[in-house]
Design a protein around this motif. Structure first.
Motif, mmCIF file in Angstrom:
data_model
loop_
_atom_site.group_PDB
_atom_site.id
_atom_site.type_symbol
_atom_site.label_atom_id
_atom_site.label_comp_id
_atom_site.label_asym_id
_atom_site.label_seq_id
_atom_site.Cartn_x
_atom_site.Cartn_y
_atom_site.Cartn_z
ATOM 1 N N THR A 54 0.851 -1.059 0.068
ATOM 2 C CA THR A 54 0.016 -0.057 -0.037
ATOM 3 C C THR A 54 1.032 1.144 0.054
ATOM 4 O OG1 THR A 54 -1.903 -0.946 1.257
ATOM 5 C CG2 THR A 54 -1.862 1.161 1.116
ATOM 6 N N PHE A 55 1.786 1.133 0.899
ATOM 7 C CA PHE A 55 2.891 2.470 0.951
ATOM 8 C C PHE A 55 3.382 2.548 -0.287
ATOM 9 C CE2 PHE A 55 7.208 3.759 1.486
ATOM 10 C CZ PHE A 55 7.032 5.119 1.963
ATOM 11 N N SER A 56 4.203 1.676 -0.854
ATOM 12 C CA SER A 56 4.964 1.849 -2.116
ATOM 13 C C SER A 56 3.984 2.026 -3.404
ATOM 14 C CB SER A 56 5.811 0.628 -2.480
ATOM 15 O OG SER A 56 4.921 -0.525 -2.438
ATOM 16 N N LEU A 57 2.994 1.545 -3.415
ATOM 17 C CA LEU A 57 2.069 2.006 -4.563
ATOM 18 C C LEU A 57 1.454 3.382 -4.468
ATOM 19 C CD1 LEU A 57 -0.174 -1.365 -5.116
ATOM 20 C CD2 LEU A 57 1.578 -0.639 -6.484
ATOM 21 N N THR A 58 1.367 3.863 -3.431
ATOM 22 C CA THR A 58 1.124 5.301 -3.044
ATOM 23 C C THR A 58 2.208 6.175 -3.396
ATOM 24 O OG1 THR A 58 -0.385 4.605 -1.063
ATOM 25 C CG2 THR A 58 0.297 7.047 -1.277
ATOM 26 N N LYS A 59 3.388 5.510 -2.861
ATOM 27 C CA LYS A 59 4.608 6.466 -3.525
ATOM 28 C C LYS A 59 4.776 6.500 -4.875
ATOM 29 C CE LYS A 59 4.532 8.243 -0.235
ATOM 30 N NZ LYS A 59 4.558 9.669 0.216
ATOM 31 N N LEU A 60 4.390 5.505 -5.620
ATOM 32 C CA LEU A 60 4.485 5.313 -7.087
ATOM 33 C C LEU A 60 3.717 6.410 -7.667
ATOM 34 C CD1 LEU A 60 5.070 2.161 -9.016
ATOM 35 C CD2 LEU A 60 3.258 3.784 -9.683
ATOM 36 N N ARG A 61 2.534 6.253 -7.461
ATOM 37 C CA ARG A 61 1.538 7.251 -7.900
ATOM 38 C C ARG A 61 2.136 8.555 -7.728
ATOM 39 N NH1 ARG A 61 -4.583 6.787 -5.952
ATOM 40 N NH2 ARG A 61 -3.712 7.718 -4.099
ATOM 41 N N GLU A 62 2.269 8.974 -6.428
ATOM 42 C CA GLU A 62 2.984 10.385 -6.068
ATOM 43 C C GLU A 62 4.256 10.685 -7.446
ATOM 44 O OE1 GLU A 62 4.110 10.954 -2.471
ATOM 45 O OE2 GLU A 62 2.100 10.538 -1.578
ATOM 46 N N ALA A 63 5.023 9.808 -7.585
ATOM 47 C CA ALA A 63 6.160 10.006 -8.350
ATOM 48 C C ALA A 63 6.014 10.017 -9.603
ATOM 49 C CB ALA A 63 7.459 9.029 -8.201
ATOM 50 N N LEU A 64 5.098 9.305 -10.200
ATOM 51 C CA LEU A 64 4.742 9.312 -11.519
ATOM 52 C C LEU A 64 3.648 10.271 -11.984
ATOM 53 C CD1 LEU A 64 5.268 5.457 -12.755
ATOM 54 C CD2 LEU A 64 7.074 7.553 -12.235
ATOM 55 N N GLY A 65 2.771 10.436 -11.138
ATOM 56 C CA GLY A 65 1.477 11.230 -11.399
ATOM 57 C C GLY A 65 0.325 10.298 -11.769
ATOM 58 N N THR A 66 -0.709 10.727 -11.476
ATOM 59 C CA THR A 66 -2.199 9.906 -11.748
ATOM 60 C C THR A 66 -2.344 9.690 -13.363
ATOM 61 O OG1 THR A 66 -2.999 10.931 -9.644
ATOM 62 C CG2 THR A 66 -4.483 9.858 -11.364
ATOM 63 N N ASP A 67 -1.730 10.719 -14.209
ATOM 64 C CA ASP A 67 -2.186 10.573 -15.505
ATOM 65 C C ASP A 67 -1.209 9.465 -16.089
ATOM 66 O OD1 ASP A 67 -4.529 11.944 -15.058
ATOM 67 O OD2 ASP A 67 -3.188 13.878 -15.588
ATOM 68 N N HIS A 68 -0.091 9.150 -15.660
ATOM 69 C CA HIS A 68 1.064 8.372 -16.288
ATOM 70 C C HIS A 68 0.392 6.998 -16.587
ATOM 71 C CE1 HIS A 68 4.641 6.104 -16.854
ATOM 72 N NE2 HIS A 68 5.203 6.981 -16.841
ATOM 73 N N PRO A 69 0.747 6.699 -17.969
ATOM 74 C CA PRO A 69 0.172 5.562 -18.533
ATOM 75 C C PRO A 69 0.118 4.227 -17.613
ATOM 76 C CG PRO A 69 1.057 6.594 -20.267
ATOM 77 C CD PRO A 69 1.534 7.445 -18.916
ATOM 78 N N PHE A 70 1.659 4.225 -17.076
ATOM 79 C CA PHE A 70 1.795 2.891 -16.210
ATOM 80 C C PHE A 70 0.667 3.161 -15.151
ATOM 81 C CE2 PHE A 70 3.797 0.762 -12.759
ATOM 82 C CZ PHE A 70 4.335 -0.487 -13.632
ATOM 83 N N VAL A 71 0.640 4.144 -14.364
ATOM 84 C CA VAL A 71 -0.233 4.213 -13.343
ATOM 85 C C VAL A 71 -1.475 3.650 -13.549
ATOM 86 C CG1 VAL A 71 -1.064 5.807 -11.319
ATOM 87 C CG2 VAL A 71 1.440 5.835 -12.314
#
Length: 717
Positions: free
Chosen positions: A463-480
């Protein structure tokens, strides 16, 4: 206490006297005189065993290690594949290392009913020795220079073609070397690609716990005393290597010194420093200083807060999260110390001056300029690419560690299974490097380990790391978008962990042996998650290898060759978690105008104890106080050049005998990733006599003492 493997922790103040960290000297070269960084001075250097400066040791200390001495110490040294060093100390496979290096094993063998981390563990007979579920031990048996073979395979190539040819050549060499599951072979990159060596190891995958003291004495003083001195820690443990169900029989092992370390003694440290960056270009150092280290520090600080909250949920949560929290705190301290070194103006200016002098020397000669001159600018271009792609690469793919965005054991299993299913049908030299034939035994050992797993902790981490991933790449990033869809990180983590069966060995084995068909048919939610993102993750890895890793290797190799032309091999290579030998002396230092004595005594632990964590000694120590020889040397410091990964390294004297056990460095040593200052950098070790006194008097481990000491000294000194 050093981080195991991933050398990362914080320092509280800038390193003193770092302007002395790199000296200048006039070096005669074939084409003239080059003024640049001295290859090594005083006791600096993490030397490979095939290029040890024995004559320099003789010049300073009056002792020249011969080839027989070097071979014996090398074959008596060992590596814990998880990120630590060790040594063989008996003919029957007994291995000495740190408590914090076996902490994960001790925790895996523990339960809510029997917490060996807090209570300690002792096997009084070999029958009581417990298998460490996920531990591998390696002994370096040979070193072969394969630079020519790598050069032939990569000649004239760049970018993706270079990376693919390099990985293929390395995998091919490793496969031809590894004759069975009891052999491990690694092609090691040295001097930023200027040299390639093939290291062949004897591999032990049956490793059993023999003795580990209580955590409260192994890590006495906790985080406040971490990287400090004076120290009073019994950060020691013993495991045993087994072959075919019996203790491994060894021709080479280190005998125990009867006296141990004394002030002024010549000392050698044989271990596996994890990584240094002393040969990096300024462009690379700037990225470390300005981007990578700050972002990693923020990430770890937030993870520390999450883990602290998790531990407060209850005693079982505290037990299961303690090991990871220790690593995070230790890493945060080390990383901060590394950055402090890079932001110190005088030190960084000296690195800039050194590079400018080397580049000027290259530019003086048309041939050198044509061959090497553009390498620094190309390296700078690769660093610009790295800045742009760093978040994607580290959060999604992860380099040599777990991806920042996918923490936890369950996802690690899922990615391994998904990728193994795709990679194994390929020829070994066409696979992702970590899945070649030489590396499969290590992968299978991890997959089929019987180590316990903690779903509640795994869910919190994911949960923590997925949250940090979304913050780092941005909500609109295709991977996210592909990863989360319309769901939150909490929901994705909860569904993936709670619905997964990957916590059982049987489920993992069935998927691994079933291959691509089993993976494609699996509805395990963690497998589904890993499968869904794998194509995008591979694409990110490919771009990184083409735009960053390939150019770094090519141009780093050219810069290394320029240095060879100037210095020869009088410069030691950066650390690569491969066996190195350093030399120095048991010696204190001056801090804030005061002399720091090099050796502490066992009785100092009782004087320092308060009865409250982290200065609470365990009941076994309090009970034994009246019987202990309180003047026994406890910890000591030396000028040996070490970094993280050296944890568990033996400290030996000129007779090749154990006089101590490395477990830490002092505060100034935290900048050791980038340079070494013999005036203040110190390695911190447990004294050999403290280990014997505690085994004999506190723990009643008479059989261990008898195994370590000659018969005539086993009953006392």
């Amino acid at each position: 206490m050093e981080a195991a493997g991933d050398v990362e922790n914080e320092r509280k103040r800038s390193m003193p006297n770092s302007k002395h960290r790199l000296r200048k000297a006039a070096l005669a070269g074939a084409a003239g005189v080059l003024v640049a960084s001295a290859p090594a001075f005083a006791d600096e250097g993490m030397w490979t065993y095939d290029n040890f400066p024995a004559a320099k040791v003789k010049e300073k200390y009056g002792f020249e290690p011969g080839q027989d001495w070097l071979d014996h110490v090398r074959l008596s040294s060992a590596r814990l594949a998880g990120g630590c060093s060790a040594s063989f100390v008996s003919a029957n496979g007994l291995v000495l290392t740190n408590h914090h290096c076996v902490h994960s094993c001790v925790q895996q063998l523990s339960s809510a009913k029997h917490d060996y981390v807090q209570q300690g563990f002792l096997a009084r007979t070999k029958a009581e020795e417990r298998v460490c579920p996920a531990m591998e031990l390696n002994q370096l048996v040979s070193i072969t220079d394969v630079t020519a073979e790598i050069a032939d395979a990569t000649n004239g190539l760049e970018g993706k073609a270079y990376s693919e040819a390099l990985n293929g050549a390395m995998s091919g060499l490793e496969k031809s070397c590894a004759s069975g599951s009891d052999v491990r072979c690694d092609v090691v990159t040295l001097y930023s690609g200027g040299r390639y060596h093939l290291y062949k190891y004897r591999r032990f995958q049956d490793v059993r716990l023999v003795w580990a003291p209580e955590l409260s004495t192994a890590f006495f003083g906790g985080d406040p005393d971490n990287f400090m001195f004076p120290r009073f820690n019994l950060d020691a443990a013993f495991v045993r290597a087994y072959e075919n169900g019996k203790p491994a029989q060894l021709d080479h092992f280190l005998r125990w010194s009867e006296e141990g370390a004394k002030a002024g003694d010549l000392s050698f440290t044989s271990g596996h420093p994890g990584r240094t960056d002393r040969q990096l270009t300024i462009a690379e150092l700037e990225v470390q200083r300005d981007v990578l280290l700050p972002r990693r520090l923020i990430y770890l600080s937030e993870l520390r807060g999450m883990l602290t909250e998790f531990r407060n949920r209850g005693p079982e949560q505290k037990r299961t999260a303690n090991g990871l929290l220790f690593y995070v705190e230790n890493s945060t301290k080390a990383l901060g110390g590394m950055r402090n070194a890079l932001v110190e103006k005088d030190f960084f200016a000296s690195k800039v001056a050194d590079e400018q002098k080397l580049r000027a020397w290259v530019a003086e000669d048309p041939t050198r300029a044509a061959t090497y001159g553009a390498a620094w600018d190309r390296m700078a271009g690769a660093q610009r690419e790295f800045r742009a792609s760093m978040n994607e690469y580290y959060f999604v793919e992860g380099g040599n560690r777990s991806p920042w965005g996918f923490q936890g054991d369950f996802f690690g299993f899922a990615r391994t299974l998904v990728r193994a299913a795709e990679e194994k049908p390929k020829a070994s030299n066409k696979r992702l490097r970590e899945y070649n034939d030489a590396n499969l035994p290590a992968i299978e050992a991890r997959l089929f380990s019987g180590a316990p797993f903690y779903p509640e902790l795994d869910e919190a981490l994911l949960t923590f790391s997925l949250t940090k991933l979304r913050e780092a790449l941005g909500t609109d990033h295709p991977f996210v978008k592909n990863l989360l869809g319309k769901e939150s990180p909490e929901t994705v983590a909860r569904k993936a962990v709670r619905g997964s069966k990957l916590g059982t060995v049987g489920a993992r084995r069935a998927l691994y042996e079933g291959g691509a068909k089993a993976i494609a048919a699996s509805n395990d939610p963690m497998i589904v998650l890993a499968r869904r993102i794998d194509a995008d993750a591979r694409a990110i890895r490919t771009r990184y290898e083409e735009k960053v890793d390939g150019p770094q290797r090519v141009n780093g190799g050219l810069i290394a060759k320029a240095k060879f032309e100037a210095y020869g091999t009088s410069v030691y290579p950066d650390a690569t978690f491969t066996l190195r030998l350093s030399y120095g002396a048991v010696e204190g230092w001056e801090q804030d105008g005061k002399a720091v004595a090099p050796i502490t005594e066992l009785g100092g632990a009782f004087e320092r104890a308060t009865g409250e964590d982290p200065y609470a000694l365990p009941p076994s120590w309090l009970k034994a106080k009246g019987k202990l020889a309180l003047a026994t040397p406890m910890n000591f410091v030396s000028t040996n050049d070490i970094v993280g990964g050296n944890s568990g390294s033996p400290v030996v004297n000129r007779n090749g005998e154990v006089i101590g056990l490395i477990f830490d460095g002092n505060l100034p040593s935290l900048g050791g990733d980038y340079g070494f200052d013999p005036a203040v950098n110190r390695a911190v070790a447990v004294h050999s006599q403290a280990i014997i006194e505690s085994l004999r008097t506190i723990y009643g481990a008479s059989s261990l003492v008898d195994e370590l000491l000659p018969v005539n000294t086993a009953n006392g000194r």
